[in-house]
Design an enzyme around this catalytic site. Structure first.
Site, PDB file in Angstrom:
ATOM      1  N   LEU A  45      54.023  38.735  52.024  1.00 30.52           N
ATOM      2  CA  LEU A  45      54.614  38.088  53.194  1.00 30.52           C
ATOM      3  C   LEU A  45      55.980  37.488  52.880  1.00 30.52           C
ATOM      4  O   LEU A  45      56.890  37.530  53.710  1.00 30.52           O
ATOM      5  CB  LEU A  45      53.673  36.994  53.718  1.00 30.52           C
ATOM      6  CG  LEU A  45      52.320  37.474  54.274  1.00 30.52           C
ATOM      7  CD1 LEU A  45      51.528  36.309  54.850  1.00 30.52           C
ATOM      8  CD2 LEU A  45      52.540  38.542  55.337  1.00 30.52           C
ATOM      9  N   ASP A  96      58.817  28.887  38.797  1.00 28.70           N
ATOM     10  CA  ASP A  96      57.467  28.462  39.158  1.00 28.70           C
ATOM     11  C   ASP A  96      57.587  27.310  40.160  1.00 28.70           C
ATOM     12  O   ASP A  96      58.187  26.276  39.842  1.00 28.70           O
ATOM     13  CB  ASP A  96      56.760  28.013  37.866  1.00 28.70           C
ATOM     14  CG  ASP A  96      55.318  27.598  38.094  1.00 28.70           C
ATOM     15  OD1 ASP A  96      54.949  27.285  39.239  1.00 28.70           O
ATOM     16  OD2 ASP A  96      54.566  27.574  37.110  1.00 28.70           O
ATOM     17  N   TYR A 191      41.482  26.239  48.788  1.00 30.80           N
ATOM     18  CA  TYR A 191      42.514  26.917  49.571  1.00 30.80           C
ATOM     19  C   TYR A 191      42.596  26.308  50.971  1.00 30.80           C
ATOM     20  O   TYR A 191      43.686  25.960  51.455  1.00 30.80           O
ATOM     21  CB  TYR A 191      42.186  28.408  49.650  1.00 30.80           C
ATOM     22  CG  TYR A 191      43.204  29.252  50.388  1.00 30.80           C
ATOM     23  CD1 TYR A 191      44.392  29.641  49.762  1.00 30.80           C
ATOM     24  CD2 TYR A 191      42.979  29.684  51.692  1.00 30.80           C
ATOM     25  CE1 TYR A 191      45.323  30.423  50.423  1.00 30.80           C
ATOM     26  CE2 TYR A 191      43.896  30.468  52.366  1.00 30.80           C
ATOM     27  CZ  TYR A 191      45.075  30.840  51.727  1.00 30.80           C
ATOM     28  OH  TYR A 191      45.998  31.621  52.388  1.00 30.80           O
ATOM     29  N   LYS A 195      45.849  24.302  52.608  1.00 32.56           N
ATOM     30  CA  LYS A 195      46.572  24.786  53.786  1.00 32.56           C
ATOM     31  C   LYS A 195      46.589  23.738  54.885  1.00 32.56           C
ATOM     32  O   LYS A 195      47.522  23.659  55.685  1.00 32.56           O
ATOM     33  CB  LYS A 195      45.940  26.091  54.281  1.00 32.56           C
ATOM     34  CG  LYS A 195      46.161  27.261  53.307  1.00 32.56           C
ATOM     35  CD  LYS A 195      47.640  27.517  53.083  1.00 32.56           C
ATOM     36  CE  LYS A 195      47.917  28.691  52.181  1.00 32.56           C
ATOM     37  NZ  LYS A 195      49.362  28.943  51.986  1.00 32.56           N
ATOM     38  N   THR A 226      47.521  42.209  52.405  1.00 35.38           N
ATOM     39  CA  THR A 226      48.471  42.019  51.294  1.00 35.38           C
ATOM     40  C   THR A 226      47.680  42.071  49.987  1.00 35.38           C
ATOM     41  O   THR A 226      46.447  42.201  50.000  1.00 35.38           O
ATOM     42  CB  THR A 226      49.186  40.650  51.364  1.00 35.38           C
ATOM     43  OG1 THR A 226      48.215  39.626  51.137  1.00 35.38           O
ATOM     44  CG2 THR A 226      49.883  40.421  52.694  1.00 35.38           C
TER      45      THR A 226
HETATM   46  N1  LIG Z   1      47.328  37.572  53.105  1.00 35.94           N
HETATM   47  C1  LIG Z   1      46.698  36.788  53.969  1.00 35.94           C
HETATM   48  O1  LIG Z   1      45.681  37.166  54.549  1.00 35.94           O
HETATM   49  C2  LIG Z   1      47.259  35.425  54.289  1.00 35.94           C
HETATM   50  C3  LIG Z   1      46.772  34.761  55.419  1.00 35.94           C
HETATM   51  C4  LIG Z   1      47.252  33.504  55.725  1.00 35.94           C
HETATM   52  C5  LIG Z   1      48.200  32.907  54.914  1.00 35.94           C
HETATM   53  N2  LIG Z   1      48.654  33.563  53.815  1.00 35.94           N
HETATM   54  C6  LIG Z   1      49.637  32.864  52.984  1.00 35.94           C
HETATM   55  O2  LIG Z   1      50.830  33.601  52.960  1.00 35.94           O
HETATM   56  C7  LIG Z   1      51.525  33.352  51.750  1.00 35.94           C
HETATM   57  C8  LIG Z   1      51.883  34.682  51.102  1.00 35.94           C
HETATM   58  O3  LIG Z   1      50.663  35.340  50.787  1.00 35.94           O
HETATM   59  P1  LIG Z   1      50.558  36.906  50.519  1.00 35.94           P
HETATM   60  O4  LIG Z   1      49.420  37.382  51.302  1.00 35.94           O
HETATM   61  O5  LIG Z   1      51.880  37.550  50.661  1.00 35.94           O
HETATM   62  O6  LIG Z   1      50.078  36.872  48.993  1.00 35.94           O
HETATM   63  P2  LIG Z   1      50.634  37.588  47.676  1.00 35.94           P
HETATM   64  O7  LIG Z   1      49.638  37.239  46.630  1.00 35.94           O
HETATM   65  O8  LIG Z   1      50.933  39.016  47.935  1.00 35.94           O
HETATM   66  O9  LIG Z   1      52.014  36.835  47.432  1.00 35.94           O
HETATM   67  C9  LIG Z   1      52.060  35.523  46.950  1.00 35.94           C
HETATM   68  C10 LIG Z   1      53.248  35.412  46.018  1.00 35.94           C
HETATM   69  O10 LIG Z   1      53.316  34.054  45.555  1.00 35.94           O
HETATM   70  C11 LIG Z   1      53.698  34.110  44.202  1.00 35.94           C
HETATM   71  N3  LIG Z   1      53.306  32.883  43.497  1.00 35.94           N
HETATM   72  C12 LIG Z   1      52.065  32.448  43.207  1.00 35.94           C
HETATM   73  N4  LIG Z   1      52.131  31.327  42.494  1.00 35.94           N
HETATM   74  C13 LIG Z   1      53.441  31.032  42.328  1.00 35.94           C
HETATM   75  C14 LIG Z   1      54.145  30.000  41.653  1.00 35.94           C
HETATM   76  N5  LIG Z   1      53.491  29.032  40.987  1.00 35.94           N
HETATM   77  N6  LIG Z   1      55.504  30.000  41.695  1.00 35.94           N
HETATM   78  C15 LIG Z   1      56.164  30.989  42.356  1.00 35.94           C
HETATM   79  N7  LIG Z   1      55.554  32.001  42.992  1.00 35.94           N
HETATM   80  C16 LIG Z   1      54.198  32.024  42.973  1.00 35.94           C
HETATM   81  C17 LIG Z   1      52.950  35.318  43.649  1.00 35.94           C
HETATM   82  O11 LIG Z   1      53.502  35.749  42.403  1.00 35.94           O
HETATM   83  C18 LIG Z   1      53.120  36.307  44.775  1.00 35.94           C
HETATM   84  O12 LIG Z   1      54.278  37.097  44.615  1.00 35.94           O
HETATM   85  C19 LIG Z   1      50.597  32.489  50.899  1.00 35.94           C
HETATM   86  O13 LIG Z   1      50.972  31.134  51.018  1.00 35.94           O
HETATM   87  C20 LIG Z   1      49.252  32.722  51.545  1.00 35.94           C
HETATM   88  O14 LIG Z   1      48.362  31.637  51.329  1.00 35.94           O
HETATM   89  C21 LIG Z   1      48.211  34.800  53.483  1.00 35.94           C
END
Ligand SMILES: NC(=O)c1ccc[n+]([C@@H]2O[C@H](COP(=O)([O-])OP(=O)(O)OC[C@H]3O[C@@H](n4cnc5c(N)ncnc54)[C@H](O)[C@@H]3O)[C@@H](O)[C@H]2O)c1
Length: 287
Positions: A45, A96, A191, A195, A226
């Site tokens: 995302l 980070d 989690y 959130k 994702t």
């Molecule tokens: N995929 C879903 O269903 C969904 C639904 C609701 C919300 N979200 C939220 O959307 C956001 C993106 O999620 P996504 O689905 O793209 O997941 P993803 O795992 O594909 O991407 C998350 C990214 O965050 C990075 N990350 C993790 N810890 C980190 C740190 N300490 N420092 C820097 N970067 C860090 C990871 O390396 C990864 O590239 C997240 O906050 C997630 O909670 C996702």
């Protein structure tokens, strides 16, 4: 007679009646010359949102993520951005989000280089699930809060300090989740808690930063395809059917379905929107 109000008055103020009117709505969405920082921007995302900002005309978007070098997905998007020929740049910063001072310094060096900071998106996040809420260890709970709550705050601080430094309006977008409002069915207490914290963090920051013309909003996606959701779906094919049945649209989202809301929140088209939580969840929260 009192001064006219409403659309007609606004039109009179906006247009020179001697020239032919043209549609101006999309102009409000333009991010021409703006600079953004997106955490979690190496993939998923975050990367999709970084691309959306660039398609809207941003000058540079800095993706902050953990790997020392960006991945193949990121490089493919960078090449795509270059091929668009708008002059916009997709940049990568290895950092980070749980390191507060390092995050502040990273945003400051972007500010030093670009001379502005307009948009900040906190999308970095992790999930630990599949364990009873009665059994999560202190370490597990803390590790999720470190990234999903503290890291989001450090990101908001990092970009907000640059917006304040330049005295320019800004838009900070914190990525929460449907899990911040309703509990997920995957046993994800840390989690869900993190959130929910993001929702209140945005309201608190929005109230404080409004006078500085810095807006702070949250986006709450429902389930999205994702790398975060993939392991759960693959481990049990029934998961996708179950998640799809949890919203009125009967499916889960693809990452590009978050583009519009982020482009809107980042832009002047949402100039009176702050302290709000926008659900993009197929109606999940309505049930
Ligand atoms: N995929 C879903 O269903 C969904 C639904 C609701 C919300 N979200 C939220 O959307 C956001 C993106 O999620 P996504 O689905 O793209 O997941 P993803 O795992 O594909 O991407 C998350 C990214 O965050 C990075 N990350 C993790 N810890 C980190 C740190 N300490 N420092 C820097 N970067 C860090 C990871 O390396 C990864 O590239 C997240 O906050 C997630 O909670 C996702």
């Amino acid at each position: 007679m009192s001064a006219p109000i409403g659309v007609a008055a606004a039109l009179a103020a906006r247009f020179d009646s001697s020239v032919t009117p043209r549609p101006q709505l999309w102009d409000q969405f333009k991010l021409t010359d703006r600079v953004g920082l997106v955490t979690g921007g190496n993939r998923g995302l975050g990367l999709e949102m970084a691309l959306a900002l660039l398609e809207a005309g941003a000058r540079a978007v800095y993706c902050v993520d953990l790997p020392s070098e960006p991945g193949e997905e990121w490089k493919a998007v960078r090449d795509y951005v270059e091929a668009m020929g708008t002059g916009g740049r997709l940049e990568y910063v290895s950092q980070d989000v749980t390191k507060q001072e390092a995050m502040w310094a990273a945003a400051q060096s972007i500010g030093d280089k670009e001379g502005r900071m307009d948009v900040g998106i906190a999308a970095a996040g992790i999930v630990i699930a599949g364990k009873s809420g009665l059994d999560f260890t202190a370490h597990e709970f803390q590790s999720v809060l470190d990234v999903n709550a503290s890291g989001v705050m450090f990101t908001a601080q990092a970009v907000g300090r640059q917006m304040d430094r330049f005295g320019t309006p800004g838009s900070i977008i914190l990525i929460s989740s449907i899990a911040g409002t309703v509990a997920l069915d995957i046993k994800s207490l840390p989690y869900d808690t993190s959130k929910s914290a993001v929702l209140q963090m945005a309201r608190s920051l929005a109230c404080e930063l409004g006078p500085k013309r810095i807006r702070v909003n949250t986006v709450s996606p429902g389930f999205v395809h994702t790398e975060m959701s993939r392991p759960t779906i693959q481990s049990d094919p029934a998961t996708l059917v179950r998640w799809s049945a949890q919203n009125p649209l009967g499916r889960i989202a693809t990452p590009d379905e978050l583009r519009g809301v982020v482009a809107w929140l980042a832009s002047d088209a949402s100039s009176f929107c702050t302290g709000s939580n926008i659900f993009v969840d197929g109606g999940h929260h309505s049930w």
